[in-house]
Enzyme design. Structure first.
Site, PDB file in Angstrom:
ATOM      1  N   CYS A 164       0.816  -1.208   0.000  1.00  9.67           N
ATOM      2  CA  CYS A 164       0.000   0.000   0.000  1.00  9.67           C
ATOM      3  C   CYS A 164       0.854   1.264   0.000  1.00  9.67           C
ATOM      4  O   CYS A 164       0.573   2.212  -0.748  1.00  9.67           O
ATOM      5  CB  CYS A 164      -0.935  -0.004   1.203  1.00  9.67           C
ATOM      6  SG  CYS A 164      -0.099  -0.293   2.783  1.00  9.67           S
ATOM      7  N   ASN A 165       1.899   1.293   0.819  1.00 12.18           N
ATOM      8  CA  ASN A 165       2.768   2.470   0.866  1.00 12.18           C
ATOM      9  C   ASN A 165       3.515   2.675  -0.443  1.00 12.18           C
ATOM     10  O   ASN A 165       3.609   3.798  -0.955  1.00 12.18           O
ATOM     11  CB  ASN A 165       3.767   2.338   2.022  1.00 12.18           C
ATOM     12  CG  ASN A 165       3.177   2.714   3.356  1.00 12.18           C
ATOM     13  OD1 ASN A 165       2.578   3.776   3.492  1.00 12.18           O
ATOM     14  ND2 ASN A 165       3.326   1.854   4.352  1.00 12.18           N
TER      15      ASN A 165
END
Length: 340
Positions: free
Chosen positions: A141-142
Site C-alpha cells: 500500500c505504501n
C-alpha cells in the site's frame, strides 16, 4: 472472460474478489479460506464458491455448517490466474509449492520480497513490463501510494532526489494483536526503510535517488507520507495540476474540513464506500509547496484498499487482456465507481 481464483479471502482477498466481480471481463470462480470464520460464511452469503485452502481442514467447514465446494486443488486447474491474499511469507510458499506446480499464473502481494516474482507491479509504472508475465508481485500500500505521487511529479519534471518520511498506522482496525498502543516506534530504526528499495523495484530510474524512513504511530485508519523531492524545475501550480491529472490521486483541502486522516475516512464513509475504502490516495493541497525546485507535500494512504484496483489492472496485464495501461485503469475505475 477471465477466470480468477482468490486464494485467501481476508483483508485484501475479499476486497479483490468484490472488485473483480464488478468487472465485465473477468469473474471470480472461487475463494479460499483456511478456517470456518465469519468471513467464510459471508463469502458464501455473497454468492462466492468457497473452497478449503488446506485440504485437511475441509471437515472443519462442514462441521461448522459452512458449505464448501471442495479444496484448493479442486478448483485451481480452472483458474486463468490466482490472486494470492495470504499473510506475509505464505504467498511465496504458495507460489513455489502450489501455483508453479499447477502451471497457473499468480499475483502475490507486497508482503513478499521483490525477488520472489518476475517483477513488481504498479498500474502507472510497470504495466508494460508485467504484460504477459506468469508470476508478479503487487507492491504494498505504501509503495503503491508513493509510485502514484512520483508519477505525478515525474510528469512535469525530472526527479533528482526524493526523501520521504512515512508515518505508518499501527494496525488494521480488526487487528487486536498488533501495536503500539502508547508509543512511537521507528520501523525500522535503520535508514533507509524498505520502502525506498521497494519503490525502486517498480521505478528503477530512482535507484540511488530515493531515501525513506518510517515510524509507526498508534492509529488504525491510514498511513501518512511527508514527501520532499528535488526536481529539475517546476512550480506549485504545475504540481497541483499534475496531481489532478494523475489517476487515483485526490487532492483535498484542510480548509474544507479535511484536516486529519479521520476526516478523510469519514469522507469515504459518506461516499458510501464499502468498508469505508478509499482506493485513491489523498494529497493535502495546502501542503503542496515548491521551494528552489524542491517539491513538498503530504499524502494519506488507506492501507486496506489502495492496492485493490491495481490487482485488477495486473490481472489484465498478465492475461494480455488490455495492452494500454491507461485504458485498463479507466475501465477498472469506472467499474469500481472511483472518483478518478
Amino acid at each position: 472472460m477471465a477466470n480468477v481464483l482468490i486464494n485467501g479471502y481476508g483483508s485484501i482477498g475479499k476486497r479483490v474478489a468484490d472488485a473483480v466481480a464488478k468487472q465485465d471481463d473477468m469473474k471470480v470462480i472461487g475463494v479460499t479460506k483456511t478456517k470456518p470464520d465469519f468471513e467464510a460464511k459471508m463469502a458464501v452469503e455473497k454468492g462466492y464458491k468457497l473452497f478449503a485452502a488446506i485440504p485437511e481442514r475441509k471437515h472443519l467447514f462442514e462441521e461448522a455448517g459452512i458449505p464448501v465446494e471442495g479444496t484448493l486443488d479442486d478448483i485451481i486447474e480452472d483458474a486463468d490466474i490466482v490472486v494470492d491474499g495470504a499473510p506475509k511469507k505464505i504467498g511465496k510458499a504458495n507460489l513455489e509449492n502450489v501455483y508453479k506446480k499447477h502451471g497457473v499464473k499468480a499475483i502475490i502481494q507486497g508482503g513478499e520480497k521483490a525477488g520472489d516474482a518476475q517483477d513488481s507491479f504498479n498500474s502507472l509504472w510497470s504495466y508494460d513490463r508485467c504484460y504477459g508475465k506468469d508470476y508478479i508481485r503487487l507492491v504494498s500500500c505504501n509503495t503503491t501510494g508513493l509510485c502514484r505521487s512520483m508519477y505525478a511529479i515525474n510528469s512535469v519534471a525530472d526527479i533528482l532526489k526524493a526523501r520521504i518520511v512515512l508515518i505508518r498506522r499501527a494496525a488494521d482496525p480488526n487487528d487486536i494483536k498488533t501495536g503500539p498502543v502508547n508509543a512511537i516506534v521507528p520501523n525500522p530504526v535503520t535508514v533507509p526503510s524498505h520502502h525506498g528499495p521497494d519503490v525502486v523495484s517498480v521505478i528503477p530510474e530512482l535507484d540511488g535517488k530515493i531515501m525513506t524512513s518510517a515510524v509507526i504511530v498508534p492509529t488504525t485508519l491510514m498511513h501518512m507520507h511527508s514527501i520532499m523531492v528535488e526536481t529539475s524545475g517546476t512550480n506549485r501550480d504545475e504540481i497541483i495540476d499534475a496531481l489532478a491529472k494523475t489517476p487515483r490521486i485526490l487532492t483535498v483541502k484542510a480548509s474544507e474540513g479535511f484536516d486529519s486522516t479521520a476526516k478523510i475516512i469519514e469522507y469515504a464513509r459518506d461516499l458510501g464506500r464499502s468498508r469505508y475504502d478509499l482506493n485513491e490516495i489523498a494529497v493535502w493541497e495546502e501542503s503542496v509547496n515548491v521551494v528552489d525546485n524542491e517539491v513538498y507535500m503530504m499524502q494519506a494512504i488507506h492501507q486496506e484498499s489502495d492496492v485493490i484496483p491495481e490487482n485488477v489492472d495486473c490481472i489484465r496485464a498478465m492475461l494480455e487482456m488490455e495492452s494500454d495501461n491507461l485504458k485498463s485503469i479507466e475501465k477498472t475505475n469506472k467499474a469500481l465507481g472511483l472518483i478518478k
